[in-house]
Design a protein around this motif. Sequence first.
Motif, PDB file in Angstrom:
ATOM      1  N   VAL A  23       0.441  -0.447  -0.465  1.00  0.00           N
ATOM      2  CA  VAL A  23       0.200  -0.007   0.543  1.00  0.00           C
ATOM      3  C   VAL A  23       1.076   1.281   0.245  1.00  0.00           C
ATOM      4  O   VAL A  23       0.724   2.179  -0.050  1.00  0.00           O
ATOM      5  CB  VAL A  23      -0.849   0.052   0.993  1.00  0.00           C
ATOM      6  CG1 VAL A  23      -1.971  -0.998   0.918  1.00  0.00           C
ATOM      7  CG2 VAL A  23      -0.455   0.062   2.326  1.00  0.00           C
ATOM      8  N   GLY A  24       2.458   0.957   0.406  1.00  0.00           N
ATOM      9  CA  GLY A  24       2.988   2.468   0.259  1.00  0.00           C
ATOM     10  C   GLY A  24       4.389   1.780   0.310  1.00  0.00           C
ATOM     11  O   GLY A  24       4.858   0.523   0.355  1.00  0.00           O
ATOM     12  N   HIS A  25       5.640   2.612  -0.861  1.00  0.00           N
ATOM     13  CA  HIS A  25       6.580   2.055  -0.841  1.00  0.00           C
ATOM     14  C   HIS A  25       7.537   3.821  -1.346  1.00  0.00           C
ATOM     15  O   HIS A  25       7.401   4.785  -1.611  1.00  0.00           O
ATOM     16  CB  HIS A  25       6.860   1.603  -2.065  1.00  0.00           C
ATOM     17  CG  HIS A  25       6.407   1.982  -3.792  1.00  0.00           C
ATOM     18  ND1 HIS A  25       4.861   1.853  -3.938  1.00  0.00           N
ATOM     19  CD2 HIS A  25       6.826   2.724  -4.648  1.00  0.00           C
ATOM     20  CE1 HIS A  25       4.698   2.408  -5.340  1.00  0.00           C
ATOM     21  NE2 HIS A  25       5.573   3.570  -5.731  1.00  0.00           N
ATOM     22  N   LYS A  26       8.529   3.674  -1.222  1.00  0.00           N
ATOM     23  CA  LYS A  26       9.268   4.653  -1.770  1.00  0.00           C
ATOM     24  C   LYS A  26      10.557   4.103  -1.456  1.00  0.00           C
ATOM     25  O   LYS A  26      11.748   3.804  -0.936  1.00  0.00           O
ATOM     26  CB  LYS A  26       9.321   5.446  -0.507  1.00  0.00           C
ATOM     27  CG  LYS A  26       9.826   6.975  -0.795  1.00  0.00           C
ATOM     28  CD  LYS A  26       9.405   7.764  -1.379  1.00  0.00           C
ATOM     29  CE  LYS A  26       9.972   9.485  -2.149  1.00  0.00           C
ATOM     30  NZ  LYS A  26      10.772   9.354  -2.059  1.00  0.00           N
ATOM     31  N   ALA A  27      11.534   5.049  -3.063  1.00  0.00           N
ATOM     32  CA  ALA A  27      13.105   4.707  -3.040  1.00  0.00           C
ATOM     33  C   ALA A  27      13.290   6.196  -2.509  1.00  0.00           C
ATOM     34  O   ALA A  27      13.407   7.277  -2.464  1.00  0.00           O
ATOM     35  CB  ALA A  27      13.371   4.507  -4.749  1.00  0.00           C
ATOM     36  N   SER A  28      14.781   6.272  -2.361  1.00  0.00           N
ATOM     37  CA  SER A  28      15.272   7.319  -1.335  1.00  0.00           C
ATOM     38  C   SER A  28      16.793   7.333  -1.580  1.00  0.00           C
ATOM     39  O   SER A  28      17.903   5.823  -1.835  1.00  0.00           O
ATOM     40  CB  SER A  28      14.926   7.511   0.037  1.00  0.00           C
ATOM     41  OG  SER A  28      15.882   6.190   1.045  1.00  0.00           O
ATOM     42  N   LYS A  29      17.570   7.909  -1.307  1.00  0.00           N
ATOM     43  CA  LYS A  29      19.098   8.209  -1.524  1.00  0.00           C
ATOM     44  C   LYS A  29      19.816   8.395  -0.161  1.00  0.00           C
ATOM     45  O   LYS A  29      21.017   7.571  -0.019  1.00  0.00           O
ATOM     46  CB  LYS A  29      19.214   9.878  -2.532  1.00  0.00           C
ATOM     47  CG  LYS A  29      19.336   9.786  -3.460  1.00  0.00           C
ATOM     48  CD  LYS A  29      20.073  10.568  -4.345  1.00  0.00           C
ATOM     49  CE  LYS A  29      19.028  11.070  -5.781  1.00  0.00           C
ATOM     50  NZ  LYS A  29      19.846  12.084  -6.714  1.00  0.00           N
ATOM     51  N   ARG A  30      18.559   8.359   0.599  1.00  0.00           N
ATOM     52  CA  ARG A  30      19.653   8.367   2.269  1.00  0.00           C
ATOM     53  C   ARG A  30      18.117   7.581   2.324  1.00  0.00           C
ATOM     54  O   ARG A  30      16.876   7.586   3.202  1.00  0.00           O
ATOM     55  CB  ARG A  30      19.633   9.878   2.760  1.00  0.00           C
ATOM     56  CG  ARG A  30      20.777  10.352   1.628  1.00  0.00           C
ATOM     57  CD  ARG A  30      20.948  12.441   2.046  1.00  0.00           C
ATOM     58  NE  ARG A  30      21.133  12.153   3.728  1.00  0.00           N
ATOM     59  CZ  ARG A  30      21.492  13.196   4.538  1.00  0.00           C
ATOM     60  NH1 ARG A  30      20.829  14.701   3.962  1.00  0.00           N
ATOM     61  NH2 ARG A  30      21.655  13.595   5.383  1.00  0.00           N
ATOM     62  N   LEU A  31      18.793   7.551   4.413  1.00  0.00           N
ATOM     63  CA  LEU A  31      18.042   7.114   5.091  1.00  0.00           C
ATOM     64  C   LEU A  31      17.117   8.044   6.098  1.00  0.00           C
ATOM     65  O   LEU A  31      16.985   7.831   7.508  1.00  0.00           O
ATOM     66  CB  LEU A  31      19.039   5.855   6.080  1.00  0.00           C
ATOM     67  CG  LEU A  31      18.608   4.287   5.567  1.00  0.00           C
ATOM     68  CD1 LEU A  31      20.379   3.809   6.817  1.00  0.00           C
ATOM     69  CD2 LEU A  31      17.397   3.439   5.371  1.00  0.00           C
ATOM     70  N   LEU A  32      17.171   8.979   6.179  1.00  0.00           N
ATOM     71  CA  LEU A  32      16.464   9.449   6.571  1.00  0.00           C
ATOM     72  C   LEU A  32      14.687   9.570   6.871  1.00  0.00           C
ATOM     73  O   LEU A  32      14.054   8.856   6.196  1.00  0.00           O
ATOM     74  CB  LEU A  32      16.349  11.415   5.561  1.00  0.00           C
ATOM     75  CG  LEU A  32      17.529  12.113   6.156  1.00  0.00           C
ATOM     76  CD1 LEU A  32      17.392  13.508   5.898  1.00  0.00           C
ATOM     77  CD2 LEU A  32      18.146  12.207   7.356  1.00  0.00           C
ATOM     78  N   THR A  33      13.601   9.723   8.120  1.00  0.00           N
ATOM     79  CA  THR A  33      12.806   9.442   7.730  1.00  0.00           C
ATOM     80  C   THR A  33      11.658  10.124   6.724  1.00  0.00           C
ATOM     81  O   THR A  33      10.983   9.611   6.099  1.00  0.00           O
ATOM     82  CB  THR A  33      11.680  10.271   9.397  1.00  0.00           C
ATOM     83  OG1 THR A  33      13.356   9.442  10.433  1.00  0.00           O
ATOM     84  CG2 THR A  33      10.819   9.593   9.722  1.00  0.00           C
ATOM     85  N   SER A  34      11.981  11.591   6.563  1.00  0.00           N
ATOM     86  CA  SER A  34      11.037  11.909   5.756  1.00  0.00           C
ATOM     87  C   SER A  34      11.659  11.560   4.299  1.00  0.00           C
ATOM     88  O   SER A  34      10.497  11.721   3.218  1.00  0.00           O
ATOM     89  CB  SER A  34      11.699  13.923   6.046  1.00  0.00           C
ATOM     90  OG  SER A  34      13.211  13.943   5.506  1.00  0.00           O
ATOM     91  N   LEU A  35      12.309  11.008   3.837  1.00  0.00           N
ATOM     92  CA  LEU A  35      12.165   9.868   2.929  1.00  0.00           C
ATOM     93  C   LEU A  35      12.525   8.879   3.060  1.00  0.00           C
ATOM     94  O   LEU A  35      12.520   8.059   1.281  1.00  0.00           O
ATOM     95  CB  LEU A  35      14.237   9.813   2.244  1.00  0.00           C
ATOM     96  CG  LEU A  35      14.409  11.600   2.309  1.00  0.00           C
ATOM     97  CD1 LEU A  35      16.078  11.512   2.074  1.00  0.00           C
ATOM     98  CD2 LEU A  35      13.899  12.134   1.440  1.00  0.00           C
ATOM     99  N   THR A  36      12.194   8.025   3.361  1.00  0.00           N
ATOM    100  CA  THR A  36      11.469   7.017   3.986  1.00  0.00           C
ATOM    101  C   THR A  36      10.536   6.315   4.306  1.00  0.00           C
ATOM    102  O   THR A  36       9.287   6.216   3.682  1.00  0.00           O
ATOM    103  CB  THR A  36      13.006   5.727   4.638  1.00  0.00           C
ATOM    104  OG1 THR A  36      12.729   6.280   6.499  1.00  0.00           O
ATOM    105  CG2 THR A  36      14.647   6.452   3.739  1.00  0.00           C
ATOM    106  N   THR A  37      10.324   6.213   5.911  1.00  0.00           N
ATOM    107  CA  THR A  37       9.384   5.786   6.632  1.00  0.00           C
ATOM    108  C   THR A  37       7.787   6.688   5.958  1.00  0.00           C
ATOM    109  O   THR A  37       6.628   6.660   5.997  1.00  0.00           O
ATOM    110  CB  THR A  37       9.461   5.338   7.663  1.00  0.00           C
ATOM    111  OG1 THR A  37       9.801   6.729   8.554  1.00  0.00           O
ATOM    112  CG2 THR A  37      10.420   4.374   8.061  1.00  0.00           C
ATOM    113  N   LEU A  38       8.464   7.799   6.468  1.00  0.00           N
ATOM    114  CA  LEU A  38       6.932   9.292   6.478  1.00  0.00           C
ATOM    115  C   LEU A  38       6.696   9.435   4.975  1.00  0.00           C
ATOM    116  O   LEU A  38       5.053   9.475   4.520  1.00  0.00           O
ATOM    117  CB  LEU A  38       7.516  10.573   6.655  1.00  0.00           C
ATOM    118  CG  LEU A  38       6.764  11.897   7.075  1.00  0.00           C
ATOM    119  CD1 LEU A  38       5.358  11.074   7.920  1.00  0.00           C
ATOM    120  CD2 LEU A  38       7.362  12.951   6.808  1.00  0.00           C
ATOM    121  N   PRO A  39       7.100   9.311   4.057  1.00  0.00           N
ATOM    122  CA  PRO A  39       6.169   9.392   2.192  1.00  0.00           C
ATOM    123  C   PRO A  39       5.604   7.988   2.143  1.00  0.00           C
ATOM    124  O   PRO A  39       4.283   7.586   1.548  1.00  0.00           O
ATOM    125  CB  PRO A  39       7.203   9.836   2.025  1.00  0.00           C
ATOM    126  CG  PRO A  39       8.899   8.573   1.910  1.00  0.00           C
ATOM    127  CD  PRO A  39       8.371   9.608   3.993  1.00  0.00           C
TER     128      PRO A  39
END
Length: 207
Positions: A79-95
């Motif tokens: 239901v949710g997914h995200k690719a990111s360059k860093r492990l910041l919450t704002s770039l991973t779990t939050l989006p």
Amino acid sequence: MGRDRFESFCNETGHKLKVKRNPVITTDSRGTTHFDNHLLDLELTAVNQAWVSDITYYRIKEDVYYLTFIMDLFSRRIVGHKASKRLLTSLTTLPALKMAISTRKNIDLEGLILHSDGGGQYYATELLNMTRKKKIINSMAKSVYENPHAERINGTIKNEYLSGYQPLNFDQLTKLLTKAVKMYNMHRPHNSLNKLNPNAFEISMAA
């Protein structure tokens, strides 16, 4: 020369290869208080009772990126997914969580369990503010054995989809991750879902 004798020979003569440990770390739970594991003894009967989540890495040549997934444990739908360059919450779990909430649209998620490992991205203030707002219950595993479905989806998407798509850079990874999730949700049958794919199973349950 048999296997055991060969291993002894390598040890004795200094020819044994050192095992390379994986240098990529996606979990940092130092100094945190874990939430209880609320999945223990939980009987699933419908969607939106429990979501499981995890962060894994994806390597493209010398670059390491991160993939975050949130999956409905009952229907196996991502239901949710995200690719990111860093492990910041704002770039991973939050989006990823924002996407999951948006995927479920205006459904009341009060009492839903969000289960994860003990990574800092799952107890960060920004994420907890959102789970509190939606009255979602945070849950954490004490080991990988208590979050097997999330671990499994990591391997499935990486090894059975992305490895075949072969993204060459982060932009391609982002686009192909969306394609992989769509293919998984709409075309991958599960024995536990009466051999239906996750989307079809949810439709059948709503009928």
